[in-house]
Scaffold this active site. Structure first.
Site, PDB file in Angstrom:
ATOM      1  CB  CYS A   2      -1.051  -0.028   1.263  1.00 21.23           C
ATOM      2  SG  CYS A   2      -1.978  -1.404   1.372  1.00 21.23           S
ATOM      3  NE  ARG A  27       4.154   1.871  -1.572  1.00 22.26           N
ATOM      4  CZ  ARG A  27       5.188   1.134  -1.370  1.00 22.26           C
ATOM      5  NH1 ARG A  27       6.177   1.281  -2.400  1.00 22.26           N
ATOM      6  NH2 ARG A  27       5.457   0.260  -0.560  1.00 22.26           N
ATOM      7  CD1 TRP A  75      -1.658  -5.639  -3.115  1.00 17.52           C
ATOM      8  CD2 TRP A  75      -2.314  -4.458  -4.836  1.00 17.52           C
ATOM      9  NE1 TRP A  75      -1.800  -6.295  -4.139  1.00 17.52           N
ATOM     10  CE2 TRP A  75      -2.152  -5.819  -5.432  1.00 17.52           C
ATOM     11  CE3 TRP A  75      -2.861  -3.334  -5.772  1.00 17.52           C
ATOM     12  CZ2 TRP A  75      -2.369  -6.142  -6.463  1.00 17.52           C
ATOM     13  CZ3 TRP A  75      -3.066  -4.006  -7.197  1.00 17.52           C
ATOM     14  CH2 TRP A  75      -2.802  -5.139  -7.680  1.00 17.52           C
ATOM     15  CG  ASN A  99       2.741  -0.720   2.735  1.00 16.26           C
ATOM     16  OD1 ASN A  99       2.074  -1.892   2.467  1.00 16.26           O
ATOM     17  ND2 ASN A  99       4.357  -0.691   2.492  1.00 16.26           N
ATOM     18  N   GLY A 100       1.809  -3.046   5.164  1.00 13.77           N
ATOM     19  CA  GLY A 100       2.426  -4.555   5.617  1.00 13.77           C
ATOM     20  C   GLY A 100       1.497  -5.634   5.857  1.00 13.77           C
ATOM     21  CD  GLU A 482       8.072 -16.419 -17.287  1.00 14.55           C
ATOM     22  OE1 GLU A 482       7.131 -16.905 -17.945  1.00 14.55           O
ATOM     23  OE2 GLU A 482       7.785 -15.194 -17.025  1.00 14.55           O
ATOM     24  CE  LYS A 486       8.297 -11.840 -18.192  1.00 15.69           C
ATOM     25  NZ  LYS A 486       7.267 -12.986 -18.146  1.00 15.69           N
ATOM     26  CD  GLU A 489       5.943 -10.809 -21.726  1.00 16.44           C
ATOM     27  OE1 GLU A 489       4.823 -10.379 -21.628  1.00 16.44           O
ATOM     28  OE2 GLU A 489       5.977 -11.229 -20.430  1.00 16.44           O
ATOM     29  CG  HIS A 505      12.297 -36.155 -31.143  1.00 19.97           C
ATOM     30  ND1 HIS A 505      12.400 -37.657 -31.374  1.00 19.97           N
ATOM     31  CD2 HIS A 505      12.930 -36.342 -29.786  1.00 19.97           C
ATOM     32  CE1 HIS A 505      12.914 -38.408 -30.580  1.00 19.97           C
ATOM     33  NE2 HIS A 505      13.078 -37.521 -29.497  1.00 19.97           N
ATOM     34  CE  LYS A 606       1.257  -7.165 -14.759  1.00 15.80           C
ATOM     35  NZ  LYS A 606       2.485  -8.003 -14.848  1.00 15.80           N
TER      36      LYS A 606
END
Ligand code: AGP
Length: 611
Positions: A2, A27, A75, A99-100, A482, A486, A489, A505, A606
């Site tokens: 947050c 945040r 958040w 925040n936490g 992955e 990365k 993209e 193969h 996103k």
């Protein structure tokens, strides 16, 4: 994650707080609020939604004249996005923003309720408020705060006000960031410097255990144990634009560097290594649920699908439960056989990916028990599943998933251990060792991040390439996928991830001196020898080889040392987390040196909320 902010000085505080909250909105942005002193005492204004909703609410009344205020943009972690869960929280004359994550809030809440405190929200934060209020009955404001936080376990950055001492704000920091800004007869507190950089570049970043007391007359920095500290502020060389990224050039780079915290926060309060247990409440599943599952079905997209694939290489060997993993957009069109004793898992950072939501809906309608592993409290996936495991990575602004991938892998690791323990496939001692190793991962990631210059040098050699192959075996095959995702993209270089054993193969026909091939090779295990022979097959065709490994001896692969990157060793199930970090950095640096917009790559969004 947050955003918190505080201001005390001679100017009207609320407009400064609102502007600062907008700069902290990256945040967290599901709800917001401010508190300020009015003639007749403390006033709190909060709402669900973004800062602009809060601004509209405040503008309905006369402009507050207060010169001291605190604010928060949320958040959600404990308790969904709503007015009553929004910060600031108040108890008596005390009001605060946080925040936490408070790990022991459930016990503290029980104790405080037994003492007569009434709770209005579902948050962990509210316990802090009541705790301070309790201590304020016998101690002055400052001491009450310092005594109350001694009872807290977990992570917190706080800004606290009390109507008994208008003009004063107390900031306290442990495991969540907190900065103080020093202006001209005015002082600021913020989650990061972006909150106040428009007003002053003179900042002091609190360290764990420190507290700061600010008033319009000045500040006092209090070290652990209540001793005054004479640490001085620094003058930041940041522009306001940089500050939202904590001084990093891009959100992607900042979020790659947030991974130690993302993992630490995701596991915080959810494991008991000494007992070898994952706390049963972590996944929100009823007692006995795992024991009754005959099959696991996982559906996801993109990076989240790669995390799902890796999960199969954890759950099947550890728990001996069959796992099917599908690309979500394929899942419901293959007429999957879904049974009531299946466990369906949706993996989705945003919790809003249309294909994944549709797969989850089909599984639920077909009677399976549905679990969502998501990063967003209150998301559609979270609300639609029977149980939810929230990764606690904080908002991920960069389009490319980085810290949330690591957190998803950590979540799958915890689920696999839970499964294996529920089915008595591993002992408490074995799971305890696995959980201890997980706790070492944040530090091991830090060690990798400290070597990022080597990866930037590696990447520079490939910025002109048109193709790239990523090869891995076993649990590192999804990591190869992955790494390829990365790169493609972020840099728009065509890249493919492949199971290394599959090269002979057909795909090996692609190999020549213009085809860079990156190998993921574990230092030990049955697949190492296989990977080495795949390496020889490729080397003999003159490919440009890169190797990521947890081997201590980079020379054992017969490749140029500058083409081998070593990550710290760990167990085979956690190695994907460490292997992914250099792949993220490699993609980032290649993309930057190719002049690509790494935070907002072309054609991408996103969250893909359409099918
Ligand atoms: C990965 O870097 C991309 N951002 C994309 O593949 C993403 O993983 C995919 O769209 C799934 O998103 P979700 O996790 O929010 O469901």
């Amino acid at each position: 994650m947050c955003g918190i902010i505080g201001y005390t000085g001679k100017r009207s505080a609320v407009p400064i707080i609102l502007e600062g909250l907008k700069l902290l909105e990256y945040r967290g942005y599901d709800s917001a609020g401010v508190a300020f002193m009015e003639d007749n005492g403390l006033k709190v204004v909060r709402c669900a939604g973004k800062i602009r909703h809060l601004e509209a609410l405040i503008s309905q009344n006369p402009q507050p004249r207060s010169t001291t205020s605190i604010g928060h943009t949320r958040w959600a972690t404990h308790g969904g996005p709503s007015e009553r869960n929004a910060h600031p929280h108040q108890s008596g004359g005390t009001v605060l923003v946080h925040n936490g994550i408070i790990e022991n809030y459930i016990q503290l809440k029980k104790d405080l309720m037994a003492e007569g405190f009434n709770f209005k929200s579902e948050t962990d934060t509210e316990v802090i408020c009541h705790l301070i209020c309790k201590y304020s009955r016998s101690l002055p404001f400052e001491k009450a705060v310092l005594e109350a936080v001694k009872e807290l376990k977990g992570a917190y950055a706080l800004a606290v006000m009390d109507e008994s001492e208008p003009g004063k704000i107390i900031g306290v920091k442990k495991d969540s960031p907190l900065a103080m800004g020093v202006g001209l007869d005015e002082y600021f507190i913020g989650s990061d410097a972006s909150a106040f950089l428009a007003h002053t570049k003179k900042a002091l970043f609190l360290e764990d255990g420190e507290a700061v007391v600010i008033t319009p007359e000045g500040y006092r920095l209090i070290g652990p144990g209540g001793v005054l500290s004479n640490r001085k502020p620094v003058v930041l060389q940041w522009t306001p634009g940089m500050a939202g990224k904590d001084g990093y050039k891009h959100y992607m780079l900042k979020e790659i560097h947030e991974q130690p915290h993302a993992i630490a926060d995701t596991i915080r309060g959810r494991i008991e290594p000494e007992k070898g247990e994952v706390t049963t409440s972590s996944f929100g599943m009823p007692e006995g649920l795992l024991e009754s599952r005959k099959k696991v079905m996982i559906a996801a997209c993109g990076t989240s699908w790669h995390a799902g694939l890796a999960a199969r290489y954890m759950i099947e060997p550890l728990a001996s439960v069959p796992v099917e993993v599908d690309i979500a957009s394929e899942y419901r069109y293959r007429s999957p056989v879904i049974r009531p004793d299946d466990l369906f898992i949706s993996v989705t950072q945003s919790g809003e990916t249309a294909d994944t939501l549709a797969a989850q809906k089909l599984a639920k309608q077909s009677g399976a028990f549905t679990l969502s592993i998501t990063n967003v409290t209150g998301s559609t996936a979270a609300r639609g599943a029977d149980a939810v495991f929230f990764t606690r990575s904080g908002p991920e602004i960069g389009v490319a998933s980085t810290k949330t991938f690591s957190a998803q892998l950590a979540a799958m690791y915890l689920l696999s251990i839970s499964f294996a323990r529920a089915l008595n496939k591993i002992t408490a001692e074995e799971s305890g060792a696995m959980l201890q190793e997980l706790m070492c991962i944040p530090d091991k990631i830090e060690r990798i991040l400290n070597q990022k210059a080597q990866l930037e040098e590696m990447g520079k050699k490939f910025i002109k390439k048109d193709h790239f192959l990523f090869l891995g075996r076993g649990i590192n095959y999804p990591v190869a996928l992955e790494g390829a995702l990365k790169l493609k993209e972020i840099s728009y270089i065509h890249a493919e991830g492949y199971a290394a054993g599959e090269m002979k193969h057909g795909p090996i026909a692609l190999i020549d001196k213009d085809m860079p091939v990156l190998f993921l090779i574990p230092a030990r295990g049955a697949l190492k020898e296989k990977a080495l022979s795949n390496l020889e097959e490729v080397k003999s065709r003159n490919a440009d080889i890169l190797i990521i490994t947890d081997s201590e001896d980079a020379r054992e692969f017969g490749a140029a040392p500058e083409n081998v990157f070593c990550v710290p060793g760990t167990n085979p199930y956690l190695l994907p987390i460490l292997m992914a970090i250099p792949l993220q950095l490699l993609a980032y640096y290649i993309g930057v040196h190719r002049g690509c917009d790494v935070d907002q790559p072309r054609n991408l969004a996103k969250s893909v909320t359409v099918e």
